[in-house]
Design an enzyme around this catalytic site. Sequence first.
Site, PDB file in Angstrom:
ATOM      1  N   GLU A  85      -5.685  -8.206   1.256  1.00  0.00           N
ATOM      2  CA  GLU A  85      -6.196  -7.763   2.553  1.00  0.00           C
ATOM      3  C   GLU A  85      -7.675  -7.458   2.419  1.00  0.00           C
ATOM      4  O   GLU A  85      -8.107  -6.835   1.442  1.00  0.00           O
ATOM      5  CB  GLU A  85      -5.482  -6.500   3.069  1.00  0.00           C
ATOM      6  CG  GLU A  85      -4.108  -6.737   3.639  1.00  0.00           C
ATOM      7  CD  GLU A  85      -3.529  -5.492   4.303  1.00  0.00           C
ATOM      8  OE1 GLU A  85      -4.322  -4.633   4.759  1.00  0.00           O
ATOM      9  OE2 GLU A  85      -2.300  -5.388   4.355  1.00  0.00           O
ATOM     10  N   GLU A 112       0.799  -1.222   0.000  1.00  0.00           N
ATOM     11  CA  GLU A 112       0.000   0.000   0.000  1.00  0.00           C
ATOM     12  C   GLU A 112       0.836   1.277   0.000  1.00  0.00           C
ATOM     13  O   GLU A 112       0.854   2.040   0.973  1.00  0.00           O
ATOM     14  CB  GLU A 112      -0.938   0.011   1.210  1.00  0.00           C
ATOM     15  CG  GLU A 112      -1.929  -1.123   1.207  1.00  0.00           C
ATOM     16  CD  GLU A 112      -2.892  -1.080   2.378  1.00  0.00           C
ATOM     17  OE1 GLU A 112      -3.943  -1.720   2.287  1.00  0.00           O
ATOM     18  OE2 GLU A 112      -2.593  -0.390   3.386  1.00  0.00           O
TER      19      GLU A 112
END
Length: 480
Positions: free
Chosen positions: A384, A193
Amino acid sequence: MPDKFILSIQRPLALPAAFFPDTTPATYSRADFGPDFHWGAACAAYQVEGAWQQQGKGPSIWDEFTRRPGAIARGEHARVGTDFFTRYEQDLDLAQGLGLTDFRFSAAWSRVLPEGVGAVNRRGLDFYDRLVDACLERDLRPWLTVYHWDLPLALQQRGGWANRAVVDWLADYAQVLARRLGDRVQHWMVLNEPMVFVGAGHALGVHAPGRRSLPGFLAAAHHATLAQAEGGRALRAALPGTARIGTTFSCSHLTPDRPGHGPSEAATRRVDAVLNRFFVEPTLGLGYPTAELPALGWLLRRYQKPGDEARLKFDFDFWGIQNYTREVVRRAPWLPLLGAALVPAAKRGVPVTEMGWEVYPESIYEMLKQYAAYPGAPELYITESGAAFADAPAAGRVPDAARRAYYQAAIGQVLRARREGIRVNGYFPWSFTDNFEWAEGYRPRFGLVHVDYETQERTLKDSGRWYGEFLAGAEVARTL
């Protein structure tokens, strides 16, 4: 963790009894995903390992950041975490017992290279060697994230992500890991991320290293985009041809607060360019998505050198999609650059998690569809997905019906995407155990496994029990 930087934690609204959207399959089972689908769970080094000064490990930016007064809720830190460094076999036994096929973790850069570059800490690398072997002994395929936010403090003192040299530092570190572990690890992710660690860490200052600077953010963003490609090339050069190399992106499905209203729609497109497209499109050779934000393109040129645009491209074998919620966008012309703001979920009267994020599993389907639409998009995985709710252990169990409902709906949205021909081939809940959730500390609990932080006792939550039953073949019905 997702691309939300909200620090306020709110009590969740009660979830409706019929929680599943109409688009979720009425019933489904593991068999509907086929025999080759990857079923895992995820964790990250800084959030679970602890052992922050043991066996030669150097300090990271998070070790320093958590010492700052007011930086972390309740003054908490991850010097112990969930003690994964010494308890990893116990946790992997639990993962095996649930029937997981895959286990995602990251390596702590400063455990492997205490100064970030130079001499390798043999004892630190030995730990990951043992961890990989322990996964394989339990028939868990290891998925290794090279960088999950814990830059060595020594490199931050040399400028960190704002220093262009970080591109080479990251590539060299990736090759150290690949040379030692590449004979057994087949799935690699370069960055976790990037929009979160550059945005929260360099623009908003709420994550390590705690900077608040537009120039610093732009420099870090460009260098991270270069690093994800150069890191990919470094791994490919060092790994066997069978290895799969990917990277992960945070994302949120975006909708305008006034659908059909031109200014609101335009504001949503600008936010989408930053939150969902900024790190993706350069890997495809499309450059930065600056058509919606010409000023951003002008600012970024200050940090670009001849040949950079070509270097940003890398043919990843897969992308990891990390999604938790959707966002509603409103026009905010008084805000610089974006001219847009997010409408807090609490003001929209929708169910929210302990983090204040809207419970909206359909966002997973929408983002899979958005990324799969790119020509040349690689294989996709949900690396995720999860929800934090307040957990209260009772009589040896941890009832968490809201989290269980979230997973049932979210996995149904993945199946919906697969049935429409989208190449999504794995699902990794965040997180396997409760852990240190960055600036929010230990209060938000995302885990399938409850951790008593005083005793380090592990207790499988009802959501974890359900996940194991699902992986064993149980059918899911839409209504609970």
